[in-house]
Design a protein around this motif. Structure first.
Motif, short mmCIF file in Angstrom:
data_model
loop_
_atom_site.label_atom_id
_atom_site.label_comp_id
_atom_site.label_asym_id
_atom_site.label_seq_id
_atom_site.Cartn_x
_atom_site.Cartn_y
_atom_site.Cartn_z
N LEU A 84 0.91 2.89 -1.30
CA LEU A 84 2.24 3.14 -1.85
C LEU A 84 3.20 3.41 -0.70
O LEU A 84 2.88 4.17 0.21
CB LEU A 84 2.23 4.34 -2.81
CG LEU A 84 1.54 4.15 -4.16
CD1 LEU A 84 1.43 5.50 -4.88
CD2 LEU A 84 2.30 3.15 -5.02
N LEU A 85 4.37 2.79 -0.73
CA LEU A 85 5.39 3.02 0.29
C LEU A 85 6.64 3.68 -0.29
O LEU A 85 7.31 4.44 0.40
CB LEU A 85 5.77 1.69 0.96
CG LEU A 85 4.71 1.10 1.90
CD1 LEU A 85 5.13 -0.29 2.36
CD2 LEU A 85 4.49 2.01 3.10
N GLY A 86 6.98 3.37 -1.53
CA GLY A 86 8.13 3.99 -2.15
C GLY A 86 9.46 3.40 -1.75
O GLY A 86 10.45 3.49 -2.47
N GLY A 113 4.86 -3.09 -4.84
CA GLY A 113 5.55 -4.35 -4.58
C GLY A 113 6.25 -4.47 -3.26
O GLY A 113 7.19 -5.26 -3.12
N ARG A 114 5.81 -3.73 -2.24
CA ARG A 114 6.44 -3.78 -0.93
C ARG A 114 5.63 -4.65 0.03
O ARG A 114 4.40 -4.55 0.08
CB ARG A 114 6.58 -2.38 -0.33
CG ARG A 114 7.30 -1.39 -1.24
CD ARG A 114 8.75 -1.77 -1.46
NE ARG A 114 9.42 -0.85 -2.38
CZ ARG A 114 10.69 -0.96 -2.73
NH1 ARG A 114 11.43 -1.92 -2.21
NH2 ARG A 114 11.24 -0.10 -3.57
N SER A 115 6.33 -5.47 0.79
CA SER A 115 5.66 -6.29 1.79
C SER A 115 5.79 -5.72 3.19
O SER A 115 5.16 -6.20 4.13
CB SER A 115 6.23 -7.72 1.77
OG SER A 115 7.60 -7.72 2.14
N ALA A 116 6.63 -4.69 3.35
CA ALA A 116 6.80 -4.02 4.64
C ALA A 116 7.41 -2.65 4.39
O ALA A 116 8.07 -2.43 3.37
CB ALA A 116 7.69 -4.83 5.57
N ALA A 117 7.20 -1.75 5.33
CA ALA A 117 7.77 -0.41 5.21
C ALA A 117 9.26 -0.43 5.54
O ALA A 117 9.81 -1.45 5.96
CB ALA A 117 7.05 0.55 6.15
#
Length: 345
Positions: free
Chosen positions: A297-299, A163-167
């Motif tokens: 995946l970014l976490g 659910g991340r749109s940016a790091a």
């Protein structure tokens, strides 16, 4: 009285004409018309090609000429009853001597409706409702905008599996794959307005144009709308001369949509960041969601949408999935989910 098989086949053809590639995507509905001779054969066809051009009925009548007398007009939308850039289609059909009119969708526009009554008062047979739902589907956005007096809003975003749109450092290029980006440009071309917030302009500096597979801008560009009160430097790419840009000096989604509707805009493609998305969702002004989900995946990092004030799963915003499409392959795979807000039980 009902409709004949010839009229049903003609309506299918009229629906195809309404969906022609040169049919309008602007403020006017997409309409097709077929004129049937007394023996049920096709005499002439017509369709609307955009604001200022002849309406479908007028187009077909011009092709038929004097032979239009005594025919049946099969039209995807109730003939209009008002004078705009062109004259009323209902009166044109009466003047041409058309004997019978079969139409699909009742015109929801109070300014143009009433054509069926005008026709009946002139002694023309009228039948309505034939393939009405397919006709509404062709003009889905136009019908929504007229009935709700505001533009239809599609919220588009790209997200990782978590659910991340940016790091965490703010980088986001490229969460979506090239096939997904090309698909986004295809969807952009179907709308008349692309809307972002001032924060997205300041941070990402998008040009917000519609481009082809060679990354070249298309000739026709939707309006670029920038919403918010924050100062935006005039050298941002969204203000270049490749498309028209409108500043919406408000943080209120309803006010922004009202301004756009007053400018004959009917389909807003919402591409702003999580704060803008949350504002529209909270206001209940998102009508469709297009999410591109990437196998990443970014976490940690920026969420796809800001706080919605939800503290328990029972209050979660739920959506009905209307389409699932896989774009690309391998690490370049994205899944496009198209959704509409679920009805509250």
């Amino acid at each position: 009285m009902g409709t004949s098989q010839a009229e049903q086949q003609a309506m299918l053809r009229a629906l195809g004409l309404a969906a022609s590639p040169d049919a309008p995507l602007g403020p006017n509905p997409r309409v097709g018309c077929v004129l049937l001779a007394p023996d049920g054969s096709t005499l002439a066809e017509g369709h609307h090609r955009g604001a200022g051009s002849p309406h479908a009925e007028a187009d077909a009548l011009a092709r038929a000429g004097a032979a239009a007398r005594g025919t049946t007009a099969v039209v995807t939308l109730e003939p209009c009853n008002h004078t705009g850039r062109t004259g009323p289609c209902a009166e044109a059909l009466v003047s041409a001597g058309v004997r019978r009119v079969v139409f699909a969708q009742v015109d929801p526009n109070p300014v143009a409706s009433g054509g069926a009554q005008t026709l009946r008062q002139a002694g023309v047979e009228v039948e309505s409702g034939l393939l009405a739902e397919p006709a509404r589907a062709i003009n889905r956005v136009w019908t929504f905008a007229v009935e709700h007096q505001r533009p239809f809003v599609t919220w588009k975003f790209a997200t990782t599996l978590d659910g991340r749109s940016a790091a965490e450092d703010g980088t986001s290029r490229w969460i979506s794959s090239r096939p997904a980006r090309l698909d986004t440009h295809r969807l952009r071309a179907l709308c008349d307005t692309m809307l972002i917030g001032t924060a997205t302009v300041a941070v990402d500096d998008p040009e917000l144009t519609v481009r082809d597979e060679h990354d070249q801008p298309l000739e026709h560009q939707p309006l670029r709308a920038v919403m918010g009160l924050r100062h935006v430097p005039p050298d941002r790419r969204v203000f270049n001369d490749r498309a028209e840009t409108l500043r919406l000096l408000t943080r209120d989604p309803a006010e922004a949509l009202a301004t756009l509707f007053d400018r004959d805009r009917q389909h807003v493609f919402l591409e702003g960041g999580p704060t803008l998305a949350a504002a529209f969702l909270t206001a209940g002004l998102v009508d469709e969601v297009v999410a591109y989900v990437a196998p990443l995946l970014l976490g940690a990092g920026r969420a796809s949408v800001a706080d919605l004030g939800i503290s328990t799963i029972a209050d979660a915003r739920r959506f009905d999935v209307t389409d699932v499409t896989v774009l690309g392959e391998g690490t370049e795979t994205n899944v496009r989910l198209t959704m509409s807000p679920a009805e509250k039980s």
